[in-house]
Design a protein around this motif. Structure first.
Motif, short mmCIF file in Angstrom:
data_model
loop_
_atom_site.label_atom_id
_atom_site.label_comp_id
_atom_site.label_asym_id
_atom_site.label_seq_id
_atom_site.Cartn_x
_atom_site.Cartn_y
_atom_site.Cartn_z
N SER A 65 0.73 -1.24 -0.03
CA SER A 65 -0.02 0.12 -0.11
C SER A 65 0.80 1.21 0.06
O SER A 65 2.17 1.19 0.21
CB SER A 65 -1.04 -0.20 1.34
OG SER A 65 0.07 0.25 2.36
N ILE A 66 0.27 2.33 -0.22
CA ILE A 66 1.09 3.54 -0.37
C ILE A 66 1.36 3.83 1.22
O ILE A 66 2.60 4.10 1.60
CB ILE A 66 -0.06 4.81 -0.53
CG1 ILE A 66 -0.52 4.72 -1.87
CG2 ILE A 66 0.66 6.23 -0.07
CD1 ILE A 66 0.75 4.93 -3.01
N GLU A 67 0.74 3.37 2.26
CA GLU A 67 1.37 3.46 3.60
C GLU A 67 2.50 2.82 3.76
O GLU A 67 3.32 3.05 4.67
CB GLU A 67 0.16 3.26 4.46
CG GLU A 67 -0.86 4.22 5.08
CD GLU A 67 -0.20 5.53 5.22
OE1 GLU A 67 0.66 5.58 5.91
OE2 GLU A 67 -0.83 6.48 4.53
N ASP A 68 2.60 1.39 3.24
CA ASP A 68 3.85 0.68 3.39
C ASP A 68 4.88 1.43 2.68
O ASP A 68 6.21 1.41 3.40
CB ASP A 68 3.69 -0.74 2.44
CG ASP A 68 2.52 -1.55 3.30
OD1 ASP A 68 2.56 -1.37 4.50
OD2 ASP A 68 1.90 -2.42 2.50
N LEU A 69 4.73 2.17 1.68
CA LEU A 69 5.90 2.72 0.90
C LEU A 69 6.38 4.09 1.89
O LEU A 69 7.54 4.33 1.90
CB LEU A 69 5.59 3.18 -0.59
CG LEU A 69 5.40 1.89 -1.53
CD1 LEU A 69 4.71 2.65 -2.83
CD2 LEU A 69 6.80 1.42 -1.65
N ARG A 70 5.24 4.63 2.57
CA ARG A 70 5.60 5.76 3.37
C ARG A 70 6.41 5.25 4.45
O ARG A 70 7.54 5.97 4.81
CB ARG A 70 4.21 6.42 3.78
CG ARG A 70 3.74 7.30 2.76
CD ARG A 70 2.33 8.13 3.49
NE ARG A 70 1.89 9.07 2.65
CZ ARG A 70 0.69 8.88 2.30
NH1 ARG A 70 -0.03 8.01 2.56
NH2 ARG A 70 0.30 9.88 1.23
N ARG A 71 6.14 4.34 4.97
CA ARG A 71 6.78 3.82 6.06
C ARG A 71 8.31 3.22 5.71
O ARG A 71 9.17 3.66 6.45
CB ARG A 71 6.01 2.46 6.74
CG ARG A 71 6.16 2.25 8.30
CD ARG A 71 5.33 0.89 8.61
NE ARG A 71 4.68 0.35 7.88
CZ ARG A 71 3.42 0.32 7.48
NH1 ARG A 71 2.75 1.49 7.83
NH2 ARG A 71 2.88 -0.64 6.68
N ALA A 72 8.35 2.79 4.56
CA ALA A 72 9.56 2.28 3.97
C ALA A 72 10.59 3.56 3.86
O ALA A 72 11.82 3.41 3.85
CB ALA A 72 9.66 1.44 2.90
N LEU A 73 10.15 4.59 3.37
CA LEU A 73 10.97 5.81 2.96
C LEU A 73 10.83 6.84 3.93
O LEU A 73 11.40 7.96 4.23
CB LEU A 73 10.17 6.40 1.67
CG LEU A 73 10.24 5.80 0.58
CD1 LEU A 73 9.42 6.25 -0.36
CD2 LEU A 73 11.61 5.71 -0.02
N SER A 74 10.20 6.53 5.29
CA SER A 74 10.32 7.52 6.45
C SER A 74 11.59 7.48 7.15
O SER A 74 11.71 8.19 8.19
CB SER A 74 9.16 6.88 7.46
OG SER A 74 9.28 5.98 8.07
#
Length: 100
Positions: A65-74
């Motif tokens: 999900s977009i949230e998964d990517l946000r977490r990975a790039l955070s």
């Protein structure tokens, strides 16, 4: 490992046209050497695979999900990438609203 290089082979040439244009835009020759483009593509595919693997977490999700990517790039080191992703998502929504 060997599994990773086998997976990367499936993507060979997938990004070469875009990479050539990006490389030219950042000051490379209009027609960069194929070896250079191939190395850049290997780096890109490895980066994408690493981000997806991080985003999938220990559960190794098959759908991110977009949230998964946000977490990975955070992570702090990826702050610029996260900001760019947020900007592109905002522009995508803006375009959708304009078309509605």
């Amino acid at each position: 490992g060997a599994g990773r290089s086998r997976k990367q082979a499936n993507f060979k040439g997938l990004f070469s046209k875009e990479l050539k244009n990006l490389m030219y835009g950042f000051g490379d020759d209009r027609n960069p050497a194929n070896d250079t483009v191939n190395v850049m593509e290997e780096i890109l595919v490895e980066f994408i695979a690493d981000i997806c693997q991080t985003a999938g977490g220990p559960q190794r999700k098959t759908r991110l999900s977009i949230e998964d990517l946000r977490r990975a790039l955070s992570r702090l080191a990826d702050a610029k990438k996260l900001a760019r992703m947020e900007e592109l998502l905002f522009m995508q929504e803006d375009i959708k609203r304009a078309r509605a």
